[in-house]
Design a protein around this motif. Structure first.
Motif, PDB file in Angstrom:
ATOM      1  N   ALA A 291      21.690  27.235  53.043  1.00 26.02           N
ATOM      2  CA  ALA A 291      21.400  28.631  53.355  1.00 26.02           C
ATOM      3  C   ALA A 291      21.978  29.072  54.691  1.00 26.02           C
ATOM      4  N   VAL A 292      22.363  28.119  55.548  1.00 28.85           N
ATOM      5  CA  VAL A 292      22.936  28.443  56.856  1.00 28.85           C
ATOM      6  C   VAL A 292      24.329  27.820  56.910  1.00 28.85           C
ATOM      7  N   GLN A 293      25.344  28.667  57.105  1.00 26.74           N
ATOM      8  CA  GLN A 293      26.724  28.183  57.115  1.00 26.74           C
ATOM      9  C   GLN A 293      27.464  28.757  58.310  1.00 26.74           C
ATOM     10  N   THR A 294      28.343  27.941  58.886  1.00 28.57           N
ATOM     11  CA  THR A 294      29.113  28.319  60.071  1.00 28.57           C
ATOM     12  C   THR A 294      30.595  28.203  59.760  1.00 28.57           C
ATOM     13  N   VAL A 295      31.373  29.148  60.267  1.00 27.73           N
ATOM     14  CA  VAL A 295      32.825  29.065  60.138  1.00 27.73           C
ATOM     15  C   VAL A 295      33.460  29.548  61.439  1.00 27.73           C
ATOM     16  N   THR A 296      34.470  28.831  61.885  1.00 25.18           N
ATOM     17  CA  THR A 296      35.281  29.258  63.027  1.00 25.18           C
ATOM     18  C   THR A 296      36.642  29.647  62.480  1.00 25.18           C
ATOM     19  N   LEU A 297      36.989  30.913  62.648  1.00 24.56           N
ATOM     20  CA  LEU A 297      38.236  31.417  62.081  1.00 24.56           C
ATOM     21  C   LEU A 297      39.441  30.950  62.887  1.00 24.56           C
ATOM     22  N   GLY A 298      40.507  30.572  62.170  1.00 23.70           N
ATOM     23  CA  GLY A 298      41.770  30.206  62.802  1.00 23.70           C
ATOM     24  C   GLY A 298      42.799  31.314  62.679  1.00 23.70           C
ATOM     25  N   ALA A 299      42.456  32.361  61.934  1.00 29.84           N
ATOM     26  CA  ALA A 299      43.304  33.542  61.724  1.00 29.84           C
ATOM     27  C   ALA A 299      42.416  34.569  61.015  1.00 29.84           C
ATOM     28  N   SER A 300      42.940  35.742  60.766  1.00 25.38           N
ATOM     29  CA  SER A 300      42.195  36.717  59.970  1.00 25.38           C
ATOM     30  C   SER A 300      42.094  36.186  58.548  1.00 25.38           C
ATOM     31  N   ARG A 301      40.947  36.392  57.899  1.00 27.37           N
ATOM     32  CA  ARG A 301      40.665  35.749  56.614  1.00 27.37           C
ATOM     33  C   ARG A 301      40.097  36.720  55.591  1.00 27.37           C
ATOM     34  N   THR A 302      40.228  36.334  54.304  1.00 22.42           N
ATOM     35  CA  THR A 302      39.635  37.049  53.182  1.00 22.42           C
ATOM     36  C   THR A 302      38.858  36.031  52.359  1.00 22.42           C
TER      37      THR A 302
ATOM     38  N   ILE B  77      31.802  25.372  57.198  1.00 20.05           N
ATOM     39  CA  ILE B  77      32.850  25.721  56.241  1.00 20.05           C
ATOM     40  C   ILE B  77      34.199  25.337  56.839  1.00 20.05           C
ATOM     41  N   THR B  78      35.044  24.709  56.047  1.00 22.90           N
ATOM     42  CA  THR B  78      36.413  24.428  56.476  1.00 22.90           C
ATOM     43  C   THR B  78      37.204  25.726  56.419  1.00 22.90           C
ATOM     44  N   ASP B  79      37.758  26.131  57.549  1.00 22.06           N
ATOM     45  CA  ASP B  79      38.514  27.377  57.626  1.00 22.06           C
ATOM     46  C   ASP B  79      39.747  27.312  56.734  1.00 22.06           C
ATOM     47  N   GLY B  80      40.087  28.438  56.147  1.00 18.52           N
ATOM     48  CA  GLY B  80      41.275  28.567  55.319  1.00 18.52           C
ATOM     49  C   GLY B  80      41.463  30.022  54.964  1.00 18.52           C
TER      50      GLY B  80
ATOM     51  N   ILE C  86      32.369  30.858  50.405  1.00 18.81           N
ATOM     52  CA  ILE C  86      30.968  30.888  50.814  1.00 18.81           C
ATOM     53  C   ILE C  86      30.172  30.486  49.577  1.00 18.81           C
ATOM     54  N   ASP C  87      29.520  29.323  49.637  1.00 19.97           N
ATOM     55  CA  ASP C  87      28.868  28.735  48.471  1.00 19.97           C
ATOM     56  C   ASP C  87      27.426  28.367  48.830  1.00 19.97           C
ATOM     57  N   PRO C  88      26.429  29.037  48.240  1.00 22.87           N
ATOM     58  CA  PRO C  88      25.041  28.749  48.583  1.00 22.87           C
ATOM     59  C   PRO C  88      24.622  27.318  48.263  1.00 22.87           C
TER      60      PRO C  88
ATOM     61  N   GLY D 218      19.857  36.559  43.547  1.00 19.83           N
ATOM     62  CA  GLY D 218      18.776  36.122  44.417  1.00 19.83           C
ATOM     63  C   GLY D 218      19.215  35.159  45.506  1.00 19.83           C
ATOM     64  N   ASP D 219      20.428  34.602  45.409  1.00 21.50           N
ATOM     65  CA  ASP D 219      20.921  33.693  46.456  1.00 21.50           C
ATOM     66  C   ASP D 219      21.241  34.458  47.729  1.00 21.50           C
ATOM     67  N   LEU D 220      20.953  33.830  48.874  1.00 22.84           N
ATOM     68  CA  LEU D 220      21.213  34.417  50.180  1.00 22.84           C
ATOM     69  C   LEU D 220      21.747  33.333  51.110  1.00 22.84           C
ATOM     70  N   VAL D 221      22.805  33.670  51.841  1.00 21.92           N
ATOM     71  CA  VAL D 221      23.390  32.759  52.829  1.00 21.92           C
ATOM     72  C   VAL D 221      23.445  33.474  54.168  1.00 21.92           C
ATOM     73  N   GLU D 222      23.011  32.769  55.213  1.00 24.49           N
ATOM     74  CA  GLU D 222      23.211  33.254  56.573  1.00 24.49           C
ATOM     75  C   GLU D 222      24.528  32.659  57.044  1.00 24.49           C
ATOM     76  N   LEU D 223      25.462  33.520  57.422  1.00 21.29           N
ATOM     77  CA  LEU D 223      26.795  33.089  57.816  1.00 21.29           C
ATOM     78  C   LEU D 223      26.997  33.368  59.295  1.00 21.29           C
ATOM     79  N   ARG D 224      27.312  32.309  60.045  1.00 18.55           N
ATOM     80  CA  ARG D 224      27.586  32.427  61.480  1.00 18.55           C
ATOM     81  C   ARG D 224      29.091  32.329  61.664  1.00 18.55           C
ATOM     82  N   ILE D 225      29.691  33.404  62.138  1.00 15.70           N
ATOM     83  CA  ILE D 225      31.144  33.496  62.221  1.00 15.70           C
ATOM     84  C   ILE D 225      31.586  33.508  63.675  1.00 15.70           C
ATOM     85  N   ALA D 226      32.423  32.533  64.050  1.00 19.51           N
ATOM     86  CA  ALA D 226      33.091  32.538  65.355  1.00 19.51           C
ATOM     87  C   ALA D 226      34.526  32.983  65.089  1.00 19.51           C
ATOM     88  N   ASP D 227      34.935  34.082  65.710  1.00 21.48           N
ATOM     89  CA  ASP D 227      36.231  34.653  65.341  1.00 21.48           C
ATOM     90  C   ASP D 227      37.413  34.118  66.135  1.00 21.48           C
TER      91      ASP D 227
END
Length: 104
Positions: free
Chosen positions: A25-36, A11-14, A19-21, A45-54
């Motif tokens: 099903a596996v998505q990664t994001v590295t945060l550049g600031a606090s996010r919403t 995911i492109t940080d912003g 978060i779009d299935p 029924g959609d499910l996403v595994e989200l890997r977050i590097a803060d």
């Protein structure tokens, strides 16, 4: 072979990243600031595994999604490596589950 495989989408940080299935099903994001974040194209029924590097102890506010968390509250993100969560839509409700923290 009976095994399901999926690409890992980065995911492109912003400020309000999506978060779009449809991205997998596996998505990664590295945060550049606090996010919403927001959700896009989630069907029941959609499910996403989200890997977050803060990054540097950033946080995520889940208010725009209204996640109901297993255990009652959103996880505190790991300060190194990844925090892995699942986000699943059942009916019109989004459920989140903290899988745990892993080293990068």
């Amino acid at each position: 072979t009976g095994c399901i495989t999926d690409d890992t989408y980065t995911i492109t940080d912003g400020a309000a990243f999506a978060i779009d299935p449809r991205n997998g099903a596996v998505q990664t994001v590295t945060l550049g600031a606090s996010r919403t974040p927001v959700v896009a194209n989630f069907n029941a029924g959609d499910l996403v595994e989200l890997r977050i590097a803060d990054g540097s102890a950033y946080t995520i506010t889940w208010s725009t999604i209204g996640v109901v968390w297993v255990g009652g509250s959103a996880p505190t993100l790991a300060t190194s490596g990844y925090t892995i969560i699942t986000l699943e839509r059942i009916g019109s409700t989004y459920y989140g589950k903290n899988i745990g923290d892993v080293a990068s």
